[in-house]
Design a protein around this motif. Sequence first.
Motif, PDB file in Angstrom:
ATOM      1  N   TYR A   1     -11.677  -4.416  24.781  1.00  0.00           N
ATOM      2  CA  TYR A   1     -11.971  -5.654  24.087  1.00  0.00           C
ATOM      3  C   TYR A   1     -10.607  -6.521  23.747  1.00  0.00           C
ATOM      4  O   TYR A   1     -10.256  -5.958  22.838  1.00  0.00           O
ATOM      5  N   ALA A   2     -10.333  -7.419  24.315  1.00  0.00           N
ATOM      6  CA  ALA A   2      -9.282  -8.385  23.898  1.00  0.00           C
ATOM      7  C   ALA A   2      -9.317  -8.873  22.741  1.00  0.00           C
ATOM      8  O   ALA A   2      -8.334  -8.957  21.540  1.00  0.00           O
ATOM      9  N   GLY A   3     -10.719  -8.896  22.001  1.00  0.00           N
ATOM     10  CA  GLY A   3     -10.882  -9.521  20.510  1.00  0.00           C
ATOM     11  C   GLY A   3     -10.670  -8.598  19.759  1.00  0.00           C
ATOM     12  O   GLY A   3     -10.051  -8.843  18.458  1.00  0.00           O
ATOM     13  N   ALA A   4     -10.478  -7.216  20.147  1.00  0.00           N
ATOM     14  CA  ALA A   4     -10.284  -6.268  19.021  1.00  0.00           C
ATOM     15  C   ALA A   4      -8.933  -6.344  18.283  1.00  0.00           C
ATOM     16  O   ALA A   4      -8.602  -5.706  17.420  1.00  0.00           O
ATOM     17  N   GLU A   5      -7.770  -7.030  19.292  1.00  0.00           N
ATOM     18  CA  GLU A   5      -6.403  -6.952  18.998  1.00  0.00           C
ATOM     19  C   GLU A   5      -6.321  -7.660  17.422  1.00  0.00           C
ATOM     20  O   GLU A   5      -5.565  -6.586  16.762  1.00  0.00           O
ATOM     21  N   TRP A   6      -6.516  -8.676  17.242  1.00  0.00           N
ATOM     22  CA  TRP A   6      -6.564  -9.071  15.903  1.00  0.00           C
ATOM     23  C   TRP A   6      -7.228  -8.530  14.777  1.00  0.00           C
ATOM     24  O   TRP A   6      -6.875  -8.186  13.505  1.00  0.00           O
ATOM     25  N   GLN A   7      -8.556  -7.981  15.133  1.00  0.00           N
ATOM     26  CA  GLN A   7      -9.331  -7.506  14.224  1.00  0.00           C
ATOM     27  C   GLN A   7      -8.866  -6.071  13.635  1.00  0.00           C
ATOM     28  O   GLN A   7      -8.870  -5.615  12.583  1.00  0.00           O
TER      29      GLN A   7
ATOM     30  N   TYR B   1     -19.609  -8.594  25.183  1.00  0.00           N
ATOM     31  CA  TYR B   1     -19.137  -9.291  24.052  1.00  0.00           C
ATOM     32  C   TYR B   1     -18.425  -8.826  22.771  1.00  0.00           C
ATOM     33  O   TYR B   1     -19.379  -8.028  22.403  1.00  0.00           O
ATOM     34  N   TYR B   2     -17.232  -8.971  22.327  1.00  0.00           N
ATOM     35  CA  TYR B   2     -16.825  -8.396  21.187  1.00  0.00           C
ATOM     36  C   TYR B   2     -17.353  -9.209  19.812  1.00  0.00           C
ATOM     37  O   TYR B   2     -16.919 -10.479  19.882  1.00  0.00           O
ATOM     38  N   VAL B   3     -17.915  -8.605  18.995  1.00  0.00           N
ATOM     39  CA  VAL B   3     -18.459  -9.556  17.817  1.00  0.00           C
ATOM     40  C   VAL B   3     -17.396  -9.347  16.491  1.00  0.00           C
ATOM     41  O   VAL B   3     -16.933 -10.209  16.096  1.00  0.00           O
ATOM     42  N   LEU B   4     -17.218  -8.094  16.248  1.00  0.00           N
ATOM     43  CA  LEU B   4     -16.126  -8.025  14.996  1.00  0.00           C
ATOM     44  C   LEU B   4     -15.810  -6.324  15.015  1.00  0.00           C
ATOM     45  O   LEU B   4     -16.333  -5.535  15.524  1.00  0.00           O
ATOM     46  N   GLY B   5     -14.567  -6.215  13.958  1.00  0.00           N
ATOM     47  CA  GLY B   5     -14.089  -5.110  13.838  1.00  0.00           C
ATOM     48  C   GLY B   5     -13.975  -4.890  12.304  1.00  0.00           C
ATOM     49  O   GLY B   5     -13.567  -6.048  11.884  1.00  0.00           O
TER      50      GLY B   5
END
Lengths: 383, 153
Positions: free
Chosen positions: B93-99, B45-49
């Motif tokens: 982690y796909a969530g890192a793209e925007w971060q 689970y990706y939390v934040l960058g």
Amino acid sequence: MSGGPIEVVEREFGELALNMGPQHPSTHGVLRLILHLSGETVIKAVPVIGYLHRGVEKLSEHLTYDQLAPVYERDDYLAPTANSNAYVLAVERLGAIAVPRRAQWLRAFVSEWQRVSSHLVWLGTLGLDLGGALGGGTTLYMYCFREREKILDFLEELTGTRFHTNFNLIGGARYDLDAAMADKSNALAASVEAALPELWSMSGGNPIFSERTRSVGTISKDLAMGVGVTGPTLRASGIAYDVRKAAPYDAYAELPFDVISRTAGDAEARFQVRMDEIRVSLKLVRSIVDGLPAGPIFARKPLKNPKATKIPSGEVYAAVESPRGELGFHIVSDGSAKPLRLKINAPSFKNLQVVTHILPGGLVADVVATLGSLDPVLGDVDR
Amino acid sequence: MPAPEVVAALRTRFSATPFALGVELPATELLTALRALRDAHGYRYYVLGTGTERETAFEVLHAVRNLESGDTLFVKVAVPKDAPEVDSIAFVYAGAEWQEREIWDLFGVGFKAHPDLRRILMPDDYPGHPLRKSFAMDTPWGYRPAPAPEDAS
């Protein structure tokens, strides 16, 4: 903010780039979506954000710790207390500042009332998004706002402001709950609970509503984890993760409550999770009123000037469960009276990112239903 | 806060040094370490960058979580100021793209092999990267308007 070049033009049987927003009634603020369509099907969605960027993180490096808590209440403007709650938790953790037990319970009390009011706004605007089939569009909205208005009146009586309550202080809470207000809270919980079946009959009980939300905007478990969606959106995809349960803060370790989850991952599941969470929150405010411990609500020594609050150097991350999900603050301190760096881990930012994955393949008519079910607040996205 | 056995495992496999929230790694090991965390240790689970500007270098942080144990681990890499670029983890982690887009936008730290590295919050033609310490918050005309001149009469 960059939307990139839009070179697609309409051709016969070709692709059409449709611009939705930033001024659009169903984007819940200033969100712009560039939808690439093939007929009625979305083949690519490019969200453009930043229209509400206020540079809160830069501002944080220029204000002292005690000045900052009210600033964050303006971020997620549907649940302001959750923002300052996460901030004061992070500062208290870094500075090892003790919080009286009564203040911890009161923080949870206001947070839960704001969760109910935030979920009511979400339900009403989802009704608006889905439009005419739901009693002319504004019916559900008006019924939800009637209930929400009572909650805002209650919070105004408790804190002096309807919205940005400024309830949380580093080391305590600002306002106390007396016996008369406790009775009012119980009466209000009963009246909101009594209205829920009516709201449900207009939304979940309506077959058209189910048709428009079932199997729409489905987020799989793997996608939910990779993108890091959070809150009701995560729990609707079969992952029962709630910060209140998994990493308890304030009074939540002592309070009994259920974590609501569903497995379908579609807009209907997200709707069901939020509807059940309203009931859970109403139960929580009742048990907080019943078990509220006696004692002070603020125990720090009075300060001569705010610059006296120096926080030891180090790094900390603290999160709360806001109505939209995990809202965290990552603070880097260099030992001075101002943060060296402060990052807000905004739940709406992460929940909105998932639309690039779930909108393609769906119909253009489902775009607003999907967006509405994600419940993004653009103040939270753009910070 | 991070699970001690995972930090120990990372220290044996990589040249990782622990800090309060997780581990600090050399930038060359970032991708392999995050792949190992995701696949071998269950941190899916990706939390934040986020980023931090220190006096000598930028720091890029990624936080990932194991949802079974509830453990959150921060992975930190230092990025030199004269060549601010680091590997993108958006493919892990796909969530890192925007971060990562946000870190690029606000700090000017580039990400190698990022799928879509554009500004995200600031306008396209915005000069500079506002979260850098060298970026002054003053406007050319100052915070407050100049006091009105005294009435002559």
